[in-house]
Structure formats: C-alpha cells, structure tokens
Design a protein around this motif. Structure first.
Motif, PDB file in Angstrom:
ATOM      1  N   ASP A  84      -9.453  -2.048   4.271  1.00 49.96           N
ATOM      2  CA  ASP A  84      -9.315  -2.875   3.063  1.00 49.96           C
ATOM      3  C   ASP A  84      -8.854  -4.281   3.437  1.00 49.96           C
ATOM      4  O   ASP A  84      -9.382  -5.286   2.974  1.00 49.96           O
ATOM      5  CB  ASP A  84      -8.288  -2.205   2.137  1.00 49.96           C
ATOM      6  CG  ASP A  84      -8.301  -2.769   0.730  1.00 49.96           C
ATOM      7  OD1 ASP A  84      -9.409  -2.941   0.179  1.00 49.96           O
ATOM      8  OD2 ASP A  84      -7.220  -3.072   0.191  1.00 49.96           O
TER       9      ASP A  84
ATOM     10  N   TYR B  77       0.838  -1.215   0.000  1.00 49.75           N
ATOM     11  CA  TYR B  77       0.000   0.000   0.000  1.00 49.75           C
ATOM     12  C   TYR B  77       0.867   1.257   0.000  1.00 49.75           C
ATOM     13  O   TYR B  77       1.749   1.405   0.835  1.00 49.75           O
ATOM     14  CB  TYR B  77      -0.878   0.012   1.259  1.00 49.75           C
ATOM     15  CG  TYR B  77      -1.983  -1.022   1.256  1.00 49.75           C
ATOM     16  CD1 TYR B  77      -1.792  -2.275   1.847  1.00 49.75           C
ATOM     17  CD2 TYR B  77      -3.215  -0.757   0.665  1.00 49.75           C
ATOM     18  CE1 TYR B  77      -2.796  -3.230   1.841  1.00 49.75           C
ATOM     19  CE2 TYR B  77      -4.227  -1.708   0.665  1.00 49.75           C
ATOM     20  CZ  TYR B  77      -4.020  -2.938   1.257  1.00 49.75           C
ATOM     21  OH  TYR B  77      -5.023  -3.883   1.265  1.00 49.75           O
TER      22      TYR B  77
ATOM     23  N   GLU C  13      -7.855   3.580   5.888  1.00 51.43           N
ATOM     24  CA  GLU C  13      -8.391   2.949   4.665  1.00 51.43           C
ATOM     25  C   GLU C  13      -7.690   1.627   4.380  1.00 51.43           C
ATOM     26  O   GLU C  13      -8.312   0.648   3.962  1.00 51.43           O
ATOM     27  CB  GLU C  13      -8.189   3.900   3.467  1.00 51.43           C
ATOM     28  CG  GLU C  13      -9.161   5.037   3.393  1.00 51.43           C
ATOM     29  CD  GLU C  13      -8.932   5.877   2.135  1.00 51.43           C
ATOM     30  OE1 GLU C  13      -9.508   6.970   2.057  1.00 51.43           O
ATOM     31  OE2 GLU C  13      -8.154   5.440   1.243  1.00 51.43           O
ATOM     32  N   VAL C  14      -6.388   1.605   4.637  1.00 51.57           N
ATOM     33  CA  VAL C  14      -5.622   0.357   4.422  1.00 51.57           C
ATOM     34  C   VAL C  14      -6.147  -0.734   5.341  1.00 51.57           C
ATOM     35  O   VAL C  14      -6.451  -1.850   4.912  1.00 51.57           O
ATOM     36  CB  VAL C  14      -4.124   0.590   4.696  1.00 51.57           C
ATOM     37  CG1 VAL C  14      -3.351  -0.735   4.706  1.00 51.57           C
ATOM     38  CG2 VAL C  14      -3.524   1.553   3.687  1.00 51.57           C
TER      39      VAL C  14
ATOM     40  N   LYS D  37      -3.880   4.250  -1.315  1.00 56.33           N
ATOM     41  CA  LYS D  37      -4.898   4.671  -0.335  1.00 56.33           C
ATOM     42  C   LYS D  37      -4.519   6.037   0.221  1.00 56.33           C
ATOM     43  O   LYS D  37      -3.363   6.440   0.168  1.00 56.33           O
ATOM     44  CB  LYS D  37      -4.972   3.660   0.819  1.00 56.33           C
ATOM     45  CG  LYS D  37      -5.531   2.276   0.423  1.00 56.33           C
ATOM     46  CD  LYS D  37      -7.000   2.327   0.049  1.00 56.33           C
ATOM     47  CE  LYS D  37      -7.547   0.959  -0.358  1.00 56.33           C
ATOM     48  NZ  LYS D  37      -8.917   1.051  -0.906  1.00 56.33           N
TER      49      LYS D  37
END
Ligand code: SAM
Length: 191
Positions: free
Chosen positions: A97, A47, A93-94, A88
């Motif tokens: 996910d 990421y 958000e990571v 991201k």
C-alpha cells in the motif's frame, strides 16, 4: 525533504507469554491513542494489522461510529486522527500500500523493549531521517502481546534501541504500546 512516516500496530505474528506465535486482539484504546499520537507526529497513515477477519469487523464497527456526520461535527479533532487508520491483514499488504503511495519500498523499522546487536540509537536514526538527501519513507512497526515474533525480524531493515527509564538498561522498561508509540515518535520527530 522530510521522509513520509507510517505507523503500524502488528497483531500477528506476535508472541505470547510462552513464546508461541499468536494473533493478539485489537483494542479500542490502541486504535484511538496511537491514532492521535500518529497524527501529532505527522504520520500519513496508522495501519492496524490483523489477519483475523472477525477483528476486522470489530475495527470497522469502531471506525464506522466516527464516520457518522454528527460524530464528525462533535469531535472533529478525534476524527482527524482516526481518519489516518487503515486496516490490513499482513505487513506485506501494508508495504505494498505504501509502495503504491510513495513509489518506493519504505524502510521497515521494528521496535522492542529488548536490545538487538543491530539496534540503532534514536539520535543516530533521527540524524539519518533529517539528512537533506533522505527521501525514503519510514514504517515504524509496534508490537502487541509479548512483542513481535522473533522469526518475523527478517522483515526489519532497522531495529530501534529500546526506550529506557532512569534506571537505564537494567531497569524496568516494559511500556504499554501506547506509551511506547508516543516516546518513540517524539524521540524521532518531536520538536
Ligand atoms: N498488552 C501490551 C500493552 O498494553 O500495550 C502490549 C505490549 S507490547 C509487547 C509493547 C510494544 O510496545 C512492543 O512490541 C514495542 O513495540 C513497544 N515497546 C514497549 N516497551 C518498549 C520499550 N521499552 N522500548 C521500545 N519499544 C517498546
């Protein structure tokens, strides 16, 4: 069962040389080099985290080139690594996910050239990861600029010991993030 591995390169919040919290710029080298390291050590995704929308456009443009058919045919190995890259805006958000992929919240592991009271050694953490009943996914977070902003350490479930060279704790150990990524992943997952 081997825990799933995810690698994060954090561009915000990181600190600058004056200790201010900033957003650093994404570099092409960091995308390519750490994608290849992540692929080598079996990461599910790599990421790139930045909240700067203009930076997203730059990263998408870099990645777009590698999605072209002629590029995929010509550089299959590199494409295999870059296919791990996910863009991201925040670490939250990571983690969301990954939670959607794994069905649980992954363990967040910060890395730094400085030692912290709660730092865990590579051997001890590797032993945890290799334990037969370990299934919780691991998110290895790397910083940029002058390192992850101090007030962001509240996110860390674990902090890994720093990498030291032959001079030990008093020696120089300011690795590039690319170099640190390779050493860290090899200490934890290398054969
Ligand atoms: N602009 C720099 C570069 O060229 O990479 C960015 C340096 S950045 C602060 C270095 C990051 O790599 C740290 O946030 C940490 O994640 C990791 N790192 C660097 N040296 C390290 C060390 N000795 N032990 C553990 N991690 C290290």
């Amino acid at each position: 069962m081997k825990p799933a591995l995810y690698v994060v390169l954090l561009h915000h919040p990181v600190q600058n040389r004056r200790g201010e919290t900033v957003a650093s710029s994404v570099t092409n080298l960091d995308i390519h080099d750490i994608a290849r390291t992540s692929r080598t050590y079996g990461a599910n995704n790599y990421y790139i985290v930045t909240p700067i929308i203009e930076q997203h456009a730059i990263v998408q443009r870099i990645l777009g080139h590698w999605h072209l058919k002629r590029t995929r045919d010509y550089h299959p190995d590199r494409v295999e690594a870059l296919d791990l890259v996910v863009l991201k805006s925040t670490l939250d958000e990571v983690l969301l996910d990954i939670e959607q992929k794994e069905g649980h919240r992954a363990e967040v592991v910060f890395t730094d050239a400085r030692e912290f009271p709660q730092s865990i050694g590579f051997g001890a953490y590797r032993k945890e990861l290799e334990s037969p009943d370990r299934s919780r996914a691991v998110v290895l977070v790397l910083g940029t600029a002058w390192g992850i902003a101090p007030d962001f350490y509240r996110y860390a479930d674990r902090i890994l010991d720093p990498i030291y060279g032959r001079e030990g704790k008093t020696g120089y150990n300011h690795l590039s993030v690319r170099g640190a990524a390779a050493v860290l992943l090899d200490r934890l997952f290398g054969q």
